[in-house]
Design an enzyme around this catalytic site. Structure first.
Site, PDB file in Angstrom:
ATOM      1  N   LYS A 169       7.385 -11.216  20.140  1.00  0.00           N
ATOM      2  CA  LYS A 169       6.075 -10.560  19.815  1.00  0.00           C
ATOM      3  C   LYS A 169       5.399 -11.329  18.717  1.00  0.00           C
ATOM      4  O   LYS A 169       4.171 -11.570  18.492  1.00  0.00           O
ATOM      5  CB  LYS A 169       6.342  -9.083  19.341  1.00  0.00           C
ATOM      6  CG  LYS A 169       5.295  -8.306  18.527  1.00  0.00           C
ATOM      7  CD  LYS A 169       4.088  -8.281  19.366  1.00  0.00           C
ATOM      8  CE  LYS A 169       2.891  -7.292  18.546  1.00  0.00           C
ATOM      9  NZ  LYS A 169       1.690  -7.162  19.075  1.00  0.00           N
ATOM     10  N   LYS A 238       0.434  -8.320   8.329  1.00  0.00           N
ATOM     11  CA  LYS A 238       2.003  -8.063   8.368  1.00  0.00           C
ATOM     12  C   LYS A 238       2.787  -8.892   9.376  1.00  0.00           C
ATOM     13  O   LYS A 238       3.717  -9.634   9.476  1.00  0.00           O
ATOM     14  CB  LYS A 238       2.149  -6.485   8.690  1.00  0.00           C
ATOM     15  CG  LYS A 238       3.672  -6.244   9.110  1.00  0.00           C
ATOM     16  CD  LYS A 238       3.670  -4.799   9.954  1.00  0.00           C
ATOM     17  CE  LYS A 238       2.881  -5.256  11.421  1.00  0.00           C
ATOM     18  NZ  LYS A 238       3.210  -4.097  12.539  1.00  0.00           N
TER      19      LYS A 238
HETATM   20  P1  NAD Z   1      -2.396   2.817  13.128  1.00  0.00           P
HETATM   21  O1  NAD Z   1      -2.221   2.864  11.833  1.00  0.00           O
HETATM   22  O2  NAD Z   1      -3.370   3.231  13.861  1.00  0.00           O
HETATM   23  O3  NAD Z   1      -1.158   4.096  13.536  1.00  0.00           O
HETATM   24  C1  NAD Z   1       0.130   4.572  13.177  1.00  0.00           C
HETATM   25  C2  NAD Z   1       0.250   6.018  13.118  1.00  0.00           C
HETATM   26  O4  NAD Z   1       1.521   6.304  12.618  1.00  0.00           O
HETATM   27  C3  NAD Z   1      -0.772   6.685  12.367  1.00  0.00           C
HETATM   28  O5  NAD Z   1      -1.194   7.846  13.195  1.00  0.00           O
HETATM   29  C4  NAD Z   1      -0.113   7.222  11.192  1.00  0.00           C
HETATM   30  O6  NAD Z   1      -0.434   8.341  10.776  1.00  0.00           O
HETATM   31  C5  NAD Z   1       1.436   7.345  11.911  1.00  0.00           C
HETATM   32  N1  NAD Z   1       2.515   7.212  10.746  1.00  0.00           N
HETATM   33  C6  NAD Z   1       2.467   6.895   9.608  1.00  0.00           C
HETATM   34  N2  NAD Z   1       3.634   6.885   9.068  1.00  0.00           N
HETATM   35  C7  NAD Z   1       4.264   7.791   9.730  1.00  0.00           C
HETATM   36  C8  NAD Z   1       5.496   8.651   9.624  1.00  0.00           C
HETATM   37  N3  NAD Z   1       6.261   8.395   8.700  1.00  0.00           N
HETATM   38  N4  NAD Z   1       5.919   9.358  10.522  1.00  0.00           N
HETATM   39  C9  NAD Z   1       4.898   9.514  11.706  1.00  0.00           C
HETATM   40  N5  NAD Z   1       3.853   9.009  11.839  1.00  0.00           N
HETATM   41  C10 NAD Z   1       3.410   8.128  10.835  1.00  0.00           C
HETATM   42  O7  NAD Z   1      -1.358   1.620  13.922  1.00  0.00           O
HETATM   43  P2  NAD Z   1      -1.634   0.792  15.224  1.00  0.00           P
HETATM   44  O8  NAD Z   1      -2.812   0.010  15.246  1.00  0.00           O
HETATM   45  O9  NAD Z   1      -1.625   1.994  16.482  1.00  0.00           O
HETATM   46  O10 NAD Z   1      -0.141   0.092  15.366  1.00  0.00           O
HETATM   47  C11 NAD Z   1       1.093   0.641  15.505  1.00  0.00           C
HETATM   48  C12 NAD Z   1       1.981  -0.410  15.804  1.00  0.00           C
HETATM   49  O11 NAD Z   1       1.648  -1.121  16.996  1.00  0.00           O
HETATM   50  C13 NAD Z   1       2.014  -1.505  14.746  1.00  0.00           C
HETATM   51  O12 NAD Z   1       3.368  -1.925  14.534  1.00  0.00           O
HETATM   52  C14 NAD Z   1       1.380  -2.654  15.011  1.00  0.00           C
HETATM   53  O13 NAD Z   1       1.535  -3.956  14.394  1.00  0.00           O
HETATM   54  C15 NAD Z   1       1.447  -2.508  16.577  1.00  0.00           C
HETATM   55  N6  NAD Z   1       0.279  -3.108  17.277  1.00  0.00           N
HETATM   56  C16 NAD Z   1      -0.923  -2.683  17.087  1.00  0.00           C
HETATM   57  C17 NAD Z   1      -1.886  -3.222  18.181  1.00  0.00           C
HETATM   58  C18 NAD Z   1      -3.391  -2.814  17.957  1.00  0.00           C
HETATM   59  O14 NAD Z   1      -4.083  -3.608  18.472  1.00  0.00           O
HETATM   60  N7  NAD Z   1      -3.622  -1.659  17.299  1.00  0.00           N
HETATM   61  C19 NAD Z   1      -1.589  -3.960  19.245  1.00  0.00           C
HETATM   62  C20 NAD Z   1      -0.165  -4.227  19.278  1.00  0.00           C
HETATM   63  C21 NAD Z   1       0.775  -3.857  18.442  1.00  0.00           C
END
Ligand code: NAD
Length: 297
Positions: A169, A238
């Site tokens: 990734k 990150k």
């Molecule tokens: P985001 O910030 O939109 O969502 C994260 C969620 O986790 C939020 O709803 C937040 O409230 C929740 N959260 C935070 N701390 C928490 C805890 N202690 N307990 C429970 N819930 C908690 O992030 P995202 O964009 O959805 O990304 C999530 C993961 O996927 C990341 O690791 C990111 O790198 C990866 N990712 C994101 C994308 C993208 O396009 N957004 C694509 C591929 C991978």
């Protein structure tokens, strides 16, 4: 299957929704008020903590922003480790290989398997079920969840050592981050010389410069100035930081990685980590004194 799902953000919410629509029974948790409400309305049960999720189901998935948060949820106070029913943890977040291995070791103390399962393809891919799903972990546990994961997109088994899918990734996102940074500089250069950015993108996409920024991000979010693809700059930063750390730990060259890292550090400090990652072009535009797209200076 009964599945726990923790982290209902930009990626987690549409992935959890797809699981429900595929007929799975979900127990969900997020620290954000109301994040779970749309899924509860579709029939998901709401849990009060990660441990509560792990008390109720054997398979727990998570899509969380930062490696430290994943560690806290998995092996910290009130985390999955203490759950009564959990057998496997499927981490859909991007955490890096080292953190994945640390969490796997922590969970192994209570015979809980860890499956690294980072995804690529953005929010649009999460909604449509067209993600690339990279998987590593014990074969028996991969077998147990492979069909479930195919609800998110195409599943690629990368290997059986903890963290292998995370390395995959990071390699992917380094290239995505590089495409964004490099294409931003190329288009800003052209605009400063008087070229039309839409024509530039058309030419690049018909030629050898074509990449994920030129085919997706520029036409969909940068040239229209909507900056709304649903991935925060802080999360891309990150990923690039994790990639540089991984390259250093392995002792492999990282010159391009460091140059790309600088571009993302700049966007994070000047535009903001909470902004959409497509705003990475804005500090470059500012230095050049031009704006790409419909809004002219
Ligand atoms: P985001 O910030 O939109 O969502 C994260 C969620 O986790 C939020 O709803 C937040 O409230 C929740 N959260 C935070 N701390 C928490 C805890 N202690 N307990 C429970 N819930 C908690 O992030 P995202 O964009 O959805 O990304 C999530 C993961 O996927 C990341 O690791 C990111 O790198 C990866 N990712 C994101 C994308 C993208 O396009 N957004 C694509 C591929 C991978």
């Amino acid at each position: 299957m009964e599945i726990g799902f923790i982290g209902l953000g930009n990626m987690g919410a549409p992935m959890a929704r797809r699981l429900i629509e595929a007929g799975h029974k979900l127990v969900v948790y997020d620290t954000r008020d109301n994040a779970a409400a749309p899924l509860v309305a579709l029939g998901a049960q709401l849990a009060s903590s990660p441990q509560d999720v792990a008390d109720r189901v054997e398979t727990v998935m998570a899509s969380l922003p930062e490696p430290q948060i994943v560690a806290k949820v998995a092996v910290g106070e009130g985390g999955l480790l203490r759950g009564k029913r959990i057998k496997r943890f499927v981490d859909l977040s991007t955490t890096g290989a080292r953190m994945a291995a640390t969490i796997a070791t922590g969970l192994a103390k209570r015979d809980i398997a860890q499956i690294d399962s980072p995804v690529s393809g953005g929010v649009a891919g999460a909604v449509k079920g067209t993600l690339a799903v990279m998987v590593s972990g014990p074969q028996a546990d991969i077998d147990a969840v492979k069909d479930v994961l195919s609800v998110f997109g195409t599943v690629f088994v990368i290997g059986h050592k903890a963290g292998m899918a995370q390395t995959m990734k990071l390699a992917n996102n380094f290239l995505s981050a590089t495409a964004m940074a490099a294409t931003s500089e190329a288009i800003v250069m052209g605009v400063k010389a008087g070229l039309d950015p839409s024509i530039m993108i058309e030419v690049i996409n018909a030629g050898s410069g074509r990449n994920t920024a030129s085919t997706g991000k520029f036409p969909n979010a940068i040239i229209p100035r909507t900056f709304n693809l649903g991935f925060a700059t802080a999360l891309m930063l990150k990923d690039v930081r994790l990639c540089v750390a991984e390259a250093r730990a392995l002792g492999v060259p990282d010159e391009v990685m460091n140059a790309v890292l600088g571009v993302w550090e700049q966007a994070n400090s000047e535009i903001g980590g909470d902004k959409d990652f497509t705003t990475v072009i804005q500090p470059i535009e500012k230095r050049a004194g031009v704006i790409v797209g419909r809004d002219k200076p």
